[in-house]
Motif scaffolding. Structure first.
Motif, PDB file in Angstrom:
ATOM      1  N   ILE A 134       0.832  -1.202   0.000  1.00 51.12           N
ATOM      2  CA  ILE A 134       0.000   0.000   0.000  1.00 51.12           C
ATOM      3  C   ILE A 134       0.868   1.253   0.000  1.00 51.12           C
ATOM      4  CG2 ILE A 134      -1.748   1.272   1.293  1.00 51.12           C
ATOM      5  CD1 ILE A 134      -2.769  -1.396   2.372  1.00 51.12           C
ATOM      6  N   VAL A 135       1.892   1.265   0.860  1.00 50.87           N
ATOM      7  CA  VAL A 135       2.735   2.451   0.968  1.00 50.87           C
ATOM      8  C   VAL A 135       3.532   2.671  -0.311  1.00 50.87           C
ATOM      9  CG1 VAL A 135       4.713   3.431   2.181  1.00 50.87           C
ATOM     10  CG2 VAL A 135       2.864   2.367   3.470  1.00 50.87           C
ATOM     11  N   LEU A 136       4.197   1.644  -0.809  1.00 49.71           N
ATOM     12  CA  LEU A 136       5.019   1.804  -2.007  1.00 49.71           C
ATOM     13  C   LEU A 136       4.167   2.078  -3.242  1.00 49.71           C
ATOM     14  CD1 LEU A 136       7.700  -0.990  -1.464  1.00 49.71           C
ATOM     15  CD2 LEU A 136       7.947   1.474  -1.136  1.00 49.71           C
ATOM     16  N   GLY A 137       2.958   1.496  -3.284  1.00 55.07           N
ATOM     17  CA  GLY A 137       2.067   1.785  -4.407  1.00 55.07           C
ATOM     18  C   GLY A 137       1.601   3.228  -4.413  1.00 55.07           C
ATOM     19  N   LYS A 138       1.229   3.739  -3.239  1.00 56.54           N
ATOM     20  CA  LYS A 138       0.825   5.151  -3.153  1.00 56.54           C
ATOM     21  C   LYS A 138       1.997   6.077  -3.449  1.00 56.54           C
ATOM     22  CE  LYS A 138      -3.069   4.657   0.062  1.00 56.54           C
ATOM     23  NZ  LYS A 138      -4.040   5.361  -0.796  1.00 56.54           N
ATOM     24  N   LEU A 139       3.199   5.702  -2.987  1.00 54.21           N
ATOM     25  CA  LEU A 139       4.375   6.519  -3.267  1.00 54.21           C
ATOM     26  C   LEU A 139       4.692   6.537  -4.761  1.00 54.21           C
ATOM     27  CD1 LEU A 139       6.813   8.172  -2.326  1.00 54.21           C
ATOM     28  CD2 LEU A 139       8.036   6.010  -1.979  1.00 54.21           C
ATOM     29  N   ALA A 140       4.578   5.382  -5.406  1.00 55.31           N
ATOM     30  CA  ALA A 140       4.843   5.322  -6.844  1.00 55.31           C
ATOM     31  C   ALA A 140       3.863   6.183  -7.623  1.00 55.31           C
ATOM     32  CB  ALA A 140       4.781   3.870  -7.319  1.00 55.31           C
ATOM     33  N   ALA A 345      13.896   6.713   2.982  1.00 60.99           N
ATOM     34  CA  ALA A 345      13.748   5.345   3.463  1.00 60.99           C
ATOM     35  C   ALA A 345      13.089   5.304   4.842  1.00 60.99           C
ATOM     36  CB  ALA A 345      15.116   4.657   3.506  1.00 60.99           C
ATOM     37  N   GLY A 346      13.485   6.235   5.714  1.00 61.71           N
ATOM     38  CA  GLY A 346      12.852   6.291   7.035  1.00 61.71           C
ATOM     39  C   GLY A 346      11.377   6.639   6.965  1.00 61.71           C
ATOM     40  N   SER A 347      11.009   7.524   6.054  1.00 66.13           N
ATOM     41  CA  SER A 347       9.595   7.886   5.903  1.00 66.13           C
ATOM     42  C   SER A 347       8.771   6.704   5.404  1.00 66.13           C
ATOM     43  CB  SER A 347       9.472   9.061   4.930  1.00 66.13           C
ATOM     44  OG  SER A 347      10.173  10.199   5.414  1.00 66.13           O
ATOM     45  N   ILE A 348       9.312   5.961   4.445  1.00 65.27           N
ATOM     46  CA  ILE A 348       8.593   4.796   3.926  1.00 65.27           C
ATOM     47  C   ILE A 348       8.437   3.740   5.010  1.00 65.27           C
ATOM     48  CG2 ILE A 348       8.688   2.927   2.235  1.00 65.27           C
ATOM     49  CD1 ILE A 348      10.199   4.843   0.397  1.00 65.27           C
ATOM     50  N   TRP A 349       9.498   3.504   5.768  1.00 63.58           N
ATOM     51  CA  TRP A 349       9.425   2.515   6.847  1.00 63.58           C
ATOM     52  C   TRP A 349       8.400   2.936   7.893  1.00 63.58           C
ATOM     53  CZ3 TRP A 349      10.477   3.098  12.078  1.00 63.58           C
ATOM     54  CH2 TRP A 349      10.529   1.923  12.829  1.00 63.58           C
ATOM     55  N   ARG A 353       4.946   0.930   8.948  1.00 66.61           N
ATOM     56  CA  ARG A 353       4.692   0.522  10.333  1.00 66.61           C
ATOM     57  C   ARG A 353       3.334   1.012  10.817  1.00 66.61           C
ATOM     58  NH1 ARG A 353       7.349  -2.818  13.814  1.00 66.61           N
ATOM     59  NH2 ARG A 353       7.098  -1.287  15.481  1.00 66.61           N
ATOM     60  N   ARG A 354       2.952   2.206  10.396  1.00 67.68           N
ATOM     61  CA  ARG A 354       1.662   2.757  10.821  1.00 67.68           C
ATOM     62  C   ARG A 354       0.490   2.011  10.190  1.00 67.68           C
ATOM     63  NH1 ARG A 354       1.106   6.289  14.986  1.00 67.68           N
ATOM     64  NH2 ARG A 354      -0.608   7.326  13.882  1.00 67.68           N
ATOM     65  N   LEU A 355       0.725   1.357   9.053  1.00 69.19           N
ATOM     66  CA  LEU A 355      -0.345   0.618   8.378  1.00 69.19           C
ATOM     67  C   LEU A 355      -0.319  -0.864   8.701  1.00 69.19           C
ATOM     68  CD1 LEU A 355      -0.477   2.243   4.819  1.00 69.19           C
ATOM     69  CD2 LEU A 355      -1.829   2.762   6.848  1.00 69.19           C
ATOM     70  N   ALA A 359      -3.342  -3.155  14.169  1.00 71.25           N
ATOM     71  CA  ALA A 359      -2.810  -1.893  14.671  1.00 71.25           C
ATOM     72  C   ALA A 359      -2.866  -1.890  16.195  1.00 71.25           C
ATOM     73  CB  ALA A 359      -3.612  -0.729  14.110  1.00 71.25           C
ATOM     74  N   ARG A 360      -1.759  -1.515  16.821  1.00 71.95           N
ATOM     75  CA  ARG A 360      -1.711  -1.482  18.278  1.00 71.95           C
ATOM     76  C   ARG A 360      -2.374  -0.235  18.845  1.00 71.95           C
ATOM     77  NH1 ARG A 360       4.491  -3.480  19.688  1.00 71.95           N
ATOM     78  NH2 ARG A 360       4.320  -5.547  18.705  1.00 71.95           N
ATOM     79  N   LYS A 361      -2.172   0.884  18.172  1.00 75.20           N
ATOM     80  CA  LYS A 361      -2.726   2.134  18.671  1.00 75.20           C
ATOM     81  C   LYS A 361      -3.066   3.027  17.506  1.00 75.20           C
ATOM     82  CE  LYS A 361      -1.685   5.972  21.821  1.00 75.20           C
ATOM     83  NZ  LYS A 361      -0.652   6.571  22.710  1.00 75.20           N
TER      84      LYS A 361
END
Length: 369
Positions: A134-140, A345-349, A353-355, A359-361
């Motif tokens: 989801i993240v990499l697809g939205k970023l692309a 790279a940190g933003s993508i990671w 993690r948030r997705l 989800a814990r919180k």
């Protein structure tokens, strides 16, 4: 009375393996199938949007008018030569970068929290798509949209390049550097979209980060100069030792020296200095004798990296008069690209993690489905 034995317990039927033509993504890992699926969905939504097409047309119109104004001014000031060509290309490229920094955050700053608000994000998370897909697809999809704006500027960049004076390596490298900066900005905006529940909040945070990198770095560099200035240091000066002298000579003098080499690292992650250093390939040796903005900006940062100590040239009647001869000759853009790669790279990671499911919180008031 004979006792009837219980029937044997049959094992559960094994799940049928997927067919050879079906690609099932692994949970928790990015897959080409998942990234392509999410990117195509995002791209179709953008193509159906009328506002995106209007924004692309307005972008091309603004860049075209700026290019026309630059070229017209150059012709009015004496015609196009190599220096004028470098000035035109540098101004247009830096202006395209400025517009890109304004547009890129809007392409992904509302991508995750906007889908979460509308309830479509939960639908994607309920499928076999992983958080990385989801993240990499939205970023692309966001980066491809940003590249579409950059592609709309290429005809005007070619027009400025046709005035000559800019090397092919510098022109291509400058455009690639702009595309890379836009990719990192889209990644930062995506992380902010995963961090904040409100779309307005994520957009504001992204613009604050972009402003900090673009405007905050030179302001911080200027404000800290007083803390790295020391007095009565011995320097070698080439100039007129006495007012009555008419010949420049080397002599020793006690002066105040600002050690910019201690704080010049603040200027390295600035997007404009990175693009300028890449675009000034092969031309930075001209230093301040060149009038194009990319060479001057690159030379200024390299001089700051060289520091304030050493030899000072003050013989204004000779070439290079008034500026230090010692200079940081190595390009600094690889360090800036490294910093941006870590931020991207940190933003993508962080966004992945948030997705992550489960989800814990979640932020207060966040919609699940």
């Amino acid at each position: 009375m004979t006792q009837v034995p219980p029937p044997p317990v049959s094992s559960a039927p094994a799940a049928a393996p997927p067919s050879a033509g079906t690609s099932v993504p692994s949970s928790g890992r990015p897959t080409w199938w998942g990234i392509r699926t999410v990117a195509s969905l995002e791209a179709r939504q953008r193509l159906r949007s009328t506002r995106w097409k209007i924004a692309l047309g307005v972008w091309a119109l603004i860049v075209g008018l700026v290019t026309l104004g630059v070229v017209t001014t150059i012709n009015a000031m004496g015609g196009a030569d190599e220096t004028a060509g470098r000035v035109a290309f540098g101004l247009v490229l830096l202006f395209v970068l400025l517009l890109g920094l304004l547009v890129a955050p809007t392409l992904s700053a509302t991508s995750i929290n906007g889908d979460r608000t509308s309830g479509t994000l939960a639908v994607l998370q309920a499928t076999t798509l992983s958080a990385w897909d989801i993240v990499l697809g939205k970023l692309a999809a966001a980066w491809l949209s940003a590249l579409a704006f950059l592609a709309a500027s290429l005809p005007f960049l070619v027009w400025a390049f046709a005035l000559q004076g800019t090397s092919v390596a510098g022109a291509v490298g400058g455009v690639v550097a702009v595309a890379f900066v836009l990719l990192v900005v889209c990644a930062i905006a995506l992380a902010m979209s995963a961090l904040v529940a409100r779309t307005s909040g994520s957009a504001v945070l992204t613009y604050l980060v972009v402003a900090g990198l673009s405007i905050g770095t030179p302001i911080a560099f200027g404000l800290t100069s007083q803390f790295v200035t020391s007095g009565h240091e011995t320097v070698q000066v080439y100039g007129y030792e006495d007012y009555d002298d008419d010949v420049c000579t080397w002599y020793t003098n006690q002066r105040w020296v600002t050690h910019t080499e201690r704080t010049a690292w603040m200027l390295v992650p600035n997007p404009f200095t990175i693009v300028a250093d890449v675009g000034a390939t092969g031309a930075v040796q001209r230093g301040w004798s060149s009038e194009d903005p990319m060479t001057m900006l690159s030379y200024a940062v390299r001089s700051a990296l060289a520091g304030g100590s050493g030899e000072v040239h003050e013989c204004w009647s000779e070439p290079g008069g008034g500026w230090r001869e010692t200079q940081h000759n190595q390009p600094y853009w690889p360090w800036g690209v490294g910093v941006y790669a870590l931020m991207g790279a940190g933003s993508i990671w962080f966004a992945a993690r948030r997705l992550a499911i489960p989800a814990r919180k979640l932020p207060k008031g966040t919609r699940i489905a």
